[in-house]
Design an enzyme around this catalytic site. Structure first.
Site, short mmCIF file in Angstrom:
data_model
loop_
_atom_site.label_atom_id
_atom_site.label_comp_id
_atom_site.label_asym_id
_atom_site.label_seq_id
_atom_site.Cartn_x
_atom_site.Cartn_y
_atom_site.Cartn_z
N ASN A 8 -4.05 3.54 9.59
CA ASN A 8 -4.82 3.31 8.37
C ASN A 8 -5.15 1.82 8.25
O ASN A 8 -4.28 1.02 7.96
CB ASN A 8 -3.96 3.79 7.17
CG ASN A 8 -4.60 3.49 5.83
OD1 ASN A 8 -5.77 3.13 5.76
ND2 ASN A 8 -3.81 3.65 4.77
N TRP A 9 -6.41 1.51 8.50
CA TRP A 9 -6.81 0.09 8.47
C TRP A 9 -6.90 -0.46 7.05
O TRP A 9 -7.05 -1.66 6.85
CB TRP A 9 -8.17 -0.09 9.15
CG TRP A 9 -8.16 0.12 10.64
CD1 TRP A 9 -7.10 0.51 11.42
CD2 TRP A 9 -9.27 -0.04 11.53
NE1 TRP A 9 -7.49 0.60 12.73
CE2 TRP A 9 -8.83 0.26 12.83
CE3 TRP A 9 -10.61 -0.41 11.36
CZ2 TRP A 9 -9.66 0.21 13.94
CZ3 TRP A 9 -11.45 -0.46 12.46
CH2 TRP A 9 -10.98 -0.16 13.74
N LYS A 10 -6.87 0.43 6.06
CA LYS A 10 -7.06 0.01 4.65
C LYS A 10 -8.36 -0.81 4.54
O LYS A 10 -9.29 -0.56 5.30
CB LYS A 10 -5.84 -0.74 4.14
CG LYS A 10 -4.56 0.09 4.36
CD LYS A 10 -3.37 -0.41 3.62
CE LYS A 10 -2.18 0.49 3.93
NZ LYS A 10 -0.98 0.13 3.18
N HIS A 16 -3.07 8.73 -1.14
CA HIS A 16 -2.32 7.55 -0.70
C HIS A 16 -1.77 6.85 -1.94
O HIS A 16 -2.44 6.81 -2.99
CB HIS A 16 -3.23 6.60 0.10
CG HIS A 16 -2.45 5.49 0.74
ND1 HIS A 16 -2.04 4.39 0.04
CD2 HIS A 16 -1.98 5.35 2.00
CE1 HIS A 16 -1.34 3.60 0.84
NE2 HIS A 16 -1.29 4.16 2.04
N GLU A 68 -1.61 3.87 -2.80
CA GLU A 68 -2.49 2.84 -3.37
C GLU A 68 -3.59 3.49 -4.21
O GLU A 68 -3.99 2.95 -5.24
CB GLU A 68 -3.07 1.96 -2.24
CG GLU A 68 -1.99 1.05 -1.67
CD GLU A 68 -2.16 0.67 -0.20
OE1 GLU A 68 -3.26 0.85 0.35
OE2 GLU A 68 -1.16 0.21 0.40
N GLU A 122 5.57 8.63 2.47
CA GLU A 122 5.49 7.16 2.47
C GLU A 122 6.17 6.62 1.23
O GLU A 122 5.54 6.55 0.16
CB GLU A 122 4.03 6.72 2.46
CG GLU A 122 3.23 7.18 3.65
CD GLU A 122 2.03 6.28 3.88
OE1 GLU A 122 1.99 5.65 4.94
OE2 GLU A 122 1.16 6.19 3.01
N GLY A 136 3.88 -1.84 3.33
CA GLY A 136 3.41 -3.22 3.39
C GLY A 136 4.48 -4.25 3.02
O GLY A 136 4.17 -5.42 2.81
N SER A 176 5.71 0.50 6.69
CA SER A 176 6.18 -0.56 7.58
C SER A 176 6.64 -0.06 8.95
O SER A 176 7.57 -0.62 9.53
CB SER A 176 7.29 -1.38 6.91
OG SER A 176 6.79 -2.01 5.75
N GLY A 233 0.12 1.45 8.76
CA GLY A 233 -0.84 0.57 8.09
C GLY A 233 -1.02 -0.71 8.88
O GLY A 233 -1.71 -0.75 9.90
N GLY A 234 -0.33 -1.77 8.43
CA GLY A 234 -0.50 -3.11 9.02
C GLY A 234 -0.46 -3.14 10.54
O GLY A 234 -1.32 -3.78 11.16
P1 PGA Z 1 2.20 -0.21 6.19
O1 PGA Z 1 1.25 0.86 5.43
O2 PGA Z 1 2.48 0.37 7.55
O3 PGA Z 1 1.41 -1.47 6.22
O4 PGA Z 1 3.44 -0.30 5.38
C1 PGA Z 1 1.45 2.23 5.56
C2 PGA Z 1 0.44 2.97 4.71
O5 PGA Z 1 0.20 2.56 3.58
O6 PGA Z 1 -0.11 4.00 5.15
#
Ligand code: PGA
Length: 264
Positions: A9-11, A104, A106, A176, A182, A221, A242-243
């Site tokens: 997930n590049w966000k 998600h 967020e 998650e 993050g 993470s 994510g990251g």
């Molecule tokens: P992260 O994000 O790996 O940067 O913690 C995961 C996600 O939100 O899908």
């Protein structure tokens, strides 16, 4: 054995130049890590909507199209019409996506994606033949108050109640914990495994077969250092990254570890 999935997930990151560089390096890393040996491992890239066509085009140019699938990060709860700023399920499909994230944390925390909205989004995806990746997870406060399971159960129950077993069989779940996203903090493999097992038990209230077949990813993470121990857990079928997914070298390493876990 359930299939394995690693989704990146590049966000809200990247631009067209990033996509170009990413695909060049993805190709090298794919070959280096011999990712083609892992039958039963699907890799899904989840770019911002505006970059989906760049990823498509660039992956074709680099000869890596077909090595991964594409997903939207979000989808509109409506099919089409006067909904400024939204992207519909049919648009995602038209641009080659066969997946989309929904719910998600967020989106839940910042954009008001409550359960009733998530149900509508899942309906739109299923109508178009796209598979939802439904994200679930508790906040730190909920975990500290001993309410992690209750929170995840209520998020999941609202979806289990709204769909039949055949519809639910199209879903992939992603656990998650919000406090691990993050933050560099990840749930321990044991904590994650316990919640994945719990999630499967909640799904089994609908159908045992569904619970057994349901792919449940872990997210929060995940990186090349902690992935292997997470993938070693019985009820963890892959990761939503994510990251670390922004770095092709690390992302493909996580994919390789996931593929490897299926072999051992
Ligand atoms: P992260 O994000 O790996 O940067 O913690 C995961 C996600 O939100 O899908």
């Amino acid at each position: 054995m359930r299939p394995k999935i690693v989704a990146g997930n590049w966000k809200m990151n990247g631009d067209r130049a990033f996509v170009q560089d990413y695909m060049t390096s993805f190709k090298e890393c794919w070959n280096e890590k011999r990712l083609d040996q892992f039958v039963g491992l699907s890799i899904v890239i989840v770019p911002p909507a505006i970059l989906i066509s760049s990823v498509q085009e660039s992956s074709k140019n680099m000869g890596v199209a077909g090595l991964f699938e594409l997903a939207g990060q979000n989808v509109a709860e409506y099919s089409a019409g006067a909904y400024t700023g939204e992207v519909s399920a049919s648009m995602l499909k038209d641009f080659g996506c066969n997946w989309s994230l929904v719910g998600h944390s967020e989106r839940r925390a910042l954009f008001g994606d409550r359960s009733s909205v998530i149900v509508e989004k899942i309906k739109r995806l299923l109508d178009e033949g796209l598979r939802p990746i439904l994200c679930l997870g508790e906040t730190l406060a909920e975990r500290e108050q001993g309410e992690a399971e209750a929170c995840v159960k209520s998020q999941l129950d609202s979806i289990l109640d709204a769909f039949n077993v055949s519809e639910l069989s199209k879903l992939v779940l992603a656990y998650e914990p919000v406090w691990a996203i993050g933050t560099g903090k990840t749930a321990s493999p044991e904590e994650a495994q316990a919640m994945h097992k719990f999630i499967r038990s909640v799904v089994s209230s609908k159908s045992n077969d569904l619970a057994e077949a349901m792919i449940v990813l872990y997210g929060g993470s995940v990186n090349a250092n902690n992935a292997e121990s997470l993938f070693g857990q019985d009820d963890i079928d892959g990761a939503l990254v994510g990251g670390a997914s922004l770095k092709p070298e690390e992302f493909t390493e996580i994919c390789a570890q996931c593929g490897q876990s299926a072999l051992s």
